[in-house]
Design a protein around this motif. Structure first.
Motif, PDB file in Angstrom:
ATOM      1  N   ARG A   3     -31.043  48.397 -47.615  1.00  0.00           N
ATOM      2  CA  ARG A   3     -31.405  48.442 -46.124  1.00  0.00           C
ATOM      3  C   ARG A   3     -30.365  47.903 -45.259  1.00  0.00           C
ATOM      4  O   ARG A   3     -29.868  47.051 -45.504  1.00  0.00           O
ATOM      5  N   PRO A   4     -30.034  48.533 -44.095  1.00  0.00           N
ATOM      6  CA  PRO A   4     -29.072  47.995 -43.288  1.00  0.00           C
ATOM      7  C   PRO A   4     -29.683  46.986 -42.453  1.00  0.00           C
ATOM      8  O   PRO A   4     -30.944  46.548 -42.374  1.00  0.00           O
ATOM      9  N   THR A   5     -28.864  45.935 -42.141  1.00  0.00           N
ATOM     10  CA  THR A   5     -28.881  44.678 -41.516  1.00  0.00           C
ATOM     11  C   THR A   5     -29.394  44.952 -40.011  1.00  0.00           C
ATOM     12  O   THR A   5     -29.243  46.149 -39.702  1.00  0.00           O
ATOM     13  N   GLN A   6     -30.181  44.149 -39.449  1.00  0.00           N
ATOM     14  CA  GLN A   6     -30.474  44.495 -37.848  1.00  0.00           C
ATOM     15  C   GLN A   6     -28.996  44.688 -37.173  1.00  0.00           C
ATOM     16  O   GLN A   6     -29.318  45.526 -36.227  1.00  0.00           O
ATOM     17  N   SER A   7     -28.102  43.950 -37.374  1.00  0.00           N
ATOM     18  CA  SER A   7     -27.025  44.094 -36.648  1.00  0.00           C
ATOM     19  C   SER A   7     -26.536  45.784 -36.858  1.00  0.00           C
ATOM     20  O   SER A   7     -25.971  46.270 -35.828  1.00  0.00           O
ATOM     21  N   GLU A   8     -26.479  46.158 -38.006  1.00  0.00           N
ATOM     22  CA  GLU A   8     -25.970  47.544 -38.437  1.00  0.00           C
ATOM     23  C   GLU A   8     -26.966  48.367 -38.104  1.00  0.00           C
ATOM     24  O   GLU A   8     -26.476  49.344 -37.349  1.00  0.00           O
ATOM     25  N   GLU A   9     -28.218  48.382 -37.830  1.00  0.00           N
ATOM     26  CA  GLU A   9     -29.300  49.121 -37.088  1.00  0.00           C
ATOM     27  C   GLU A   9     -29.204  49.079 -35.555  1.00  0.00           C
ATOM     28  O   GLU A   9     -28.935  50.421 -35.223  1.00  0.00           O
ATOM     29  N   LEU A  10     -28.965  48.165 -35.086  1.00  0.00           N
ATOM     30  CA  LEU A  10     -28.367  47.909 -33.628  1.00  0.00           C
ATOM     31  C   LEU A  10     -27.172  48.916 -33.255  1.00  0.00           C
ATOM     32  O   LEU A  10     -27.254  49.726 -32.350  1.00  0.00           O
TER      33      LEU A  10
END
Length: 73
Positions: A3-10
């Motif tokens: 799963r993408p990290t929070q920063s990647e998702e943002l």
């Protein structure tokens, strides 16, 4: 798949926000798993949900590739 990290998702969300609304909608619907097109006219597709032709959806997704690092095919 990881799963993408929070920063990647943002970062991805910020890139999505750069897309025109119709293109963004097509990308999101495709990512949700809707097919772009179908031979079955009763099948719900990205094109039917957006009210445009399959060719238009293909064009929109091509445009999205210019901004998004790896849009869904």
């Amino acid at each position: 798949a990881c799963r993408p990290t929070q920063s990647e998702e943002l970062a991805r969300r910020e890139l999505l926000d750069q897309l025109p609304p119709d293109v963004r909608k097509a990308v999101v619907l495709r990512e949700m798993g809707y097919p772009i097109e179908s031979k079955d006219p009763s099948k719900i597709t990205v094109a039917t949900l957006c009210g445009v032709s399959e060719r238009t959806i293909h064009n929109w997704l091509e445009r999205a590739k210019e901004i998004l690092p790896n849009p869904t095919k």
